[in-house]
Design a protein around this motif. Sequence first.
Motif, PDB file in Angstrom:
ATOM      1  N   ARG A 146       0.819  -1.220   0.000  1.00 29.03           N
ATOM      2  CA  ARG A 146       0.000   0.000   0.000  1.00 29.03           C
ATOM      3  C   ARG A 146       0.851   1.267   0.000  1.00 29.03           C
ATOM      4  N   ALA A 147       1.908   1.245   0.805  1.00 32.19           N
ATOM      5  CA  ALA A 147       2.710   2.472   0.973  1.00 32.19           C
ATOM      6  C   ALA A 147       3.298   2.937  -0.357  1.00 32.19           C
ATOM      7  N   VAL A 148       3.787   1.993  -1.174  1.00 32.79           N
ATOM      8  CA  VAL A 148       4.379   2.408  -2.450  1.00 32.79           C
ATOM      9  C   VAL A 148       3.301   2.901  -3.410  1.00 32.79           C
ATOM     10  N   LEU A 149       2.104   2.324  -3.302  1.00 35.73           N
ATOM     11  CA  LEU A 149       1.011   2.753  -4.185  1.00 35.73           C
ATOM     12  C   LEU A 149       0.598   4.192  -3.893  1.00 35.73           C
ATOM     13  N   ASP A 150       0.588   4.540  -2.608  1.00 38.00           N
ATOM     14  CA  ASP A 150       0.260   5.925  -2.244  1.00 38.00           C
ATOM     15  C   ASP A 150       1.256   6.881  -2.883  1.00 38.00           C
ATOM     16  N   ARG A 151       2.519   6.491  -2.861  1.00 31.15           N
ATOM     17  CA  ARG A 151       3.549   7.330  -3.476  1.00 31.15           C
ATOM     18  C   ARG A 151       3.373   7.375  -4.993  1.00 31.15           C
ATOM     19  N   ALA A 152       3.066   6.219  -5.575  1.00 30.43           N
ATOM     20  CA  ALA A 152       2.899   6.159  -7.030  1.00 30.43           C
ATOM     21  C   ALA A 152       1.752   7.072  -7.481  1.00 30.43           C
ATOM     22  N   LYS A 153       0.667   7.066  -6.713  1.00 27.16           N
ATOM     23  CA  LYS A 153      -0.496   7.895  -7.060  1.00 27.16           C
ATOM     24  C   LYS A 153      -0.134   9.375  -7.088  1.00 27.16           C
ATOM     25  N   GLU A 154       0.632   9.805  -6.096  1.00 26.49           N
ATOM     26  CA  GLU A 154       1.069  11.206  -6.046  1.00 26.49           C
ATOM     27  C   GLU A 154       1.972  11.556  -7.212  1.00 26.49           C
ATOM     28  N   GLY A 155       2.760  10.594  -7.621  1.00 31.89           N
ATOM     29  CA  GLY A 155       3.709  10.836  -8.710  1.00 31.89           C
ATOM     30  C   GLY A 155       4.792  11.822  -8.340  1.00 31.89           C
ATOM     31  N   ILE A 156       5.143  11.863  -7.068  1.00 32.69           N
ATOM     32  CA  ILE A 156       6.187  12.789  -6.615  1.00 32.69           C
ATOM     33  C   ILE A 156       7.468  12.011  -6.319  1.00 32.69           C
ATOM     34  N   PHE A 157       8.558  12.477  -6.886  1.00 35.58           N
ATOM     35  CA  PHE A 157       9.830  11.769  -6.751  1.00 35.58           C
ATOM     36  C   PHE A 157      10.916  12.705  -6.238  1.00 35.58           C
ATOM     37  N   THR A 158      11.869  12.121  -5.529  1.00 40.59           N
ATOM     38  CA  THR A 158      12.973  12.927  -5.001  1.00 40.59           C
ATOM     39  C   THR A 158      13.962  13.240  -6.123  1.00 40.59           C
ATOM     40  N   GLN A 159      14.836  14.188  -5.801  1.00 34.87           N
ATOM     41  CA  GLN A 159      15.921  14.542  -6.714  1.00 34.87           C
ATOM     42  C   GLN A 159      16.707  13.310  -7.133  1.00 34.87           C
ATOM     43  N   PHE A 160      16.995  12.459  -6.145  1.00 38.41           N
ATOM     44  CA  PHE A 160      17.764  11.246  -6.396  1.00 38.41           C
ATOM     45  C   PHE A 160      17.012  10.327  -7.355  1.00 38.41           C
ATOM     46  N   GLU A 161      15.712  10.163  -7.102  1.00 37.99           N
ATOM     47  CA  GLU A 161      14.929   9.224  -7.917  1.00 37.99           C
ATOM     48  C   GLU A 161      14.807   9.663  -9.371  1.00 37.99           C
ATOM     49  N   VAL A 162      14.609  10.977  -9.590  1.00 34.60           N
ATOM     50  CA  VAL A 162      14.427  11.414 -10.985  1.00 34.60           C
ATOM     51  C   VAL A 162      15.724  11.337 -11.784  1.00 34.60           C
ATOM     52  N   GLN A 163      16.838  11.182 -11.081  1.00 37.65           N
ATOM     53  CA  GLN A 163      18.100  11.066 -11.815  1.00 37.65           C
ATOM     54  C   GLN A 163      18.337   9.642 -12.287  1.00 37.65           C
ATOM     55  N   ARG A 164      17.586   8.691 -11.732  1.00 40.90           N
ATOM     56  CA  ARG A 164      17.790   7.295 -12.113  1.00 40.90           C
ATOM     57  C   ARG A 164      16.994   6.986 -13.376  1.00 40.90           C
ATOM     58  N   GLY A 165      17.652   7.091 -14.498  1.00 40.21           N
ATOM     59  CA  GLY A 165      17.059   6.642 -15.764  1.00 40.21           C
ATOM     60  C   GLY A 165      16.284   7.679 -16.539  1.00 40.21           C
ATOM     61  N   LEU A 166      16.019   8.821 -15.930  1.00 37.60           N
ATOM     62  CA  LEU A 166      15.174   9.808 -16.598  1.00 37.60           C
ATOM     63  C   LEU A 166      16.033  10.884 -17.266  1.00 37.60           C
ATOM     64  N   PRO A 167      15.991  10.974 -18.606  1.00 43.68           N
ATOM     65  CA  PRO A 167      16.761  12.040 -19.266  1.00 43.68           C
ATOM     66  C   PRO A 167      16.269  13.411 -18.802  1.00 43.68           C
ATOM     67  N   VAL A 168      17.179  14.360 -18.685  1.00 47.59           N
ATOM     68  CA  VAL A 168      16.817  15.657 -18.110  1.00 47.59           C
ATOM     69  C   VAL A 168      15.753  16.377 -18.947  1.00 47.59           C
ATOM     70  N   ARG A 169      15.765  16.167 -20.258  1.00 45.39           N
ATOM     71  CA  ARG A 169      14.746  16.843 -21.085  1.00 45.39           C
ATOM     72  C   ARG A 169      13.348  16.282 -20.817  1.00 45.39           C
ATOM     73  N   ALA A 170      13.279  14.978 -20.543  1.00 43.44           N
ATOM     74  CA  ALA A 170      11.981  14.384 -20.177  1.00 43.44           C
ATOM     75  C   ALA A 170      11.526  14.918 -18.826  1.00 43.44           C
ATOM     76  N   LEU A 171      12.479  15.116 -17.923  1.00 40.72           N
ATOM     77  CA  LEU A 171      12.167  15.686 -16.607  1.00 40.72           C
ATOM     78  C   LEU A 171      11.603  17.101 -16.771  1.00 40.72           C
ATOM     79  N   MET A 172      12.242  17.898 -17.622  1.00 45.33           N
ATOM     80  CA  MET A 172      11.796  19.281 -17.825  1.00 45.33           C
ATOM     81  C   MET A 172      10.409  19.326 -18.471  1.00 45.33           C
ATOM     82  N   LYS A 173      10.182  18.411 -19.400  1.00 46.83           N
ATOM     83  CA  LYS A 173       8.921  18.424 -20.157  1.00 46.83           C
ATOM     84  C   LYS A 173       7.748  17.880 -19.349  1.00 46.83           C
ATOM     85  N   HIS A 174       8.004  16.853 -18.556  1.00 45.02           N
ATOM     86  CA  HIS A 174       6.877  16.110 -17.983  1.00 45.02           C
ATOM     87  C   HIS A 174       6.733  16.222 -16.462  1.00 45.02           C
TER      88      HIS A 174
END
Lengths: 279, 124
Positions: A146-174
């Motif tokens: 349940r705990a991870v699903l609550d986080r998934a629903k929010e769609g909020i990620f830490t600085q560290f998490e968005v650096q794992r696999g996400l190109p910076v342009r996709a981060l800026m766009k989405h």
Amino acid sequence: MSNATFQFIAGIVKQRSGGVLGPDQAYMLDTRLAPLLKRENLASLDALALKLRGPASDKLAQEVAELLTTNESHFFRDGKPFDHLKELLPALHKARAPGLPIRIWSAACSTGQEAYSIAILIADAQDLDPSMKARRFEIIGTDLTRAVLDRAKEGIFTQFEVQRGLPVRALMKHFKQIEGRWQASERLRGFTRFEQANLLQDVARFGRFDVVFCRNVLIYFDLPTKARVLNGIAAQMAPDGALYLGAAETALGITDRVEPLLGQRAVYRPVAARMARSA
Amino acid sequence: MSMDCLVVDDSGVVRKVARRILEKHGFSVREAADGALALQAVEQAMPRLVLLDRNMPVMDGIEFLKNLRARYGSSEPTVVMCTTEAAQERILEGLEAGADEYVMKPFDEAILVDKLTMVGVLQA
């Protein structure tokens, strides 16, 4: 911790999540259950086992199973399935009647990085081909925890998490920055839905899927459980759909309900698709 | 043949950490402590990759990047910004100046390798 305690707790995990804990993972019980022991005011794992054997322990047992089920996730993990899906999305769009949604299942979705990676591919595909904007896309993320699903629903990620696999342009766009963290855009979140589900129980209620991601999940199961999960997934797939397994996983020798797609690693399709085509 | 990487950062500690990771992955590493020294290093030999801090004395990362792209075009070298400046508008500024990717400090080996793979400097 006594061996009996280890076996007992491993049994709870197996029963509830299907995950297999080997003796070499005994350390995980110490590290992951330490906060729970403190909260429950229990001196040891043996004391926890005693409590779990007692009455009204169902909720505690579920919590233990969740804590010991591995959640590891980053964006566009392994890359290749997403390269394949990028090609597949326009093909599915062409193959499906207008008005029919394209449905994608992210099984064991954890905190949602896989589901949002898929959402990014869909949004970008729509931007390339505006005819895809009229198409409804649904990404269903399911997880045991349940705990991870609550986080998934929010769609909020830490600085560290968005650096794992996400190109910076996709981060800026989405994504939008909120107090040092990053939230997936409303558009991305609009594609997604997250629900608690156990792969070993009734997942038929989620309906038919065009694409299924079930990656790095089977590795935690024994052979009969792997077969059960794969057969359950195959039963829900569109005949021309695609199933993505983890790079180190295979369905070969486990089930004949899916077969590998030629030239692709860890991409499978339901076997009925071939039979339908050759008929 | 090893790939040439120029690490531009005014912190010797950061340069040392980056060097250790990059050498492990087959790079030969040169270092520069500010943008002006980095431009001199590029004049001597064009690196395959520049790992670039933003806030530095003498010439900051953005000014270096604008100079670099104005002189040598946008195709080479690959520039990955590596900075504590993580605000969205700051990142956009870096991209507009010609950065290819962005690593937010603190970083670790997994993140750096991941980013270098994204820009095609390392193979998956």
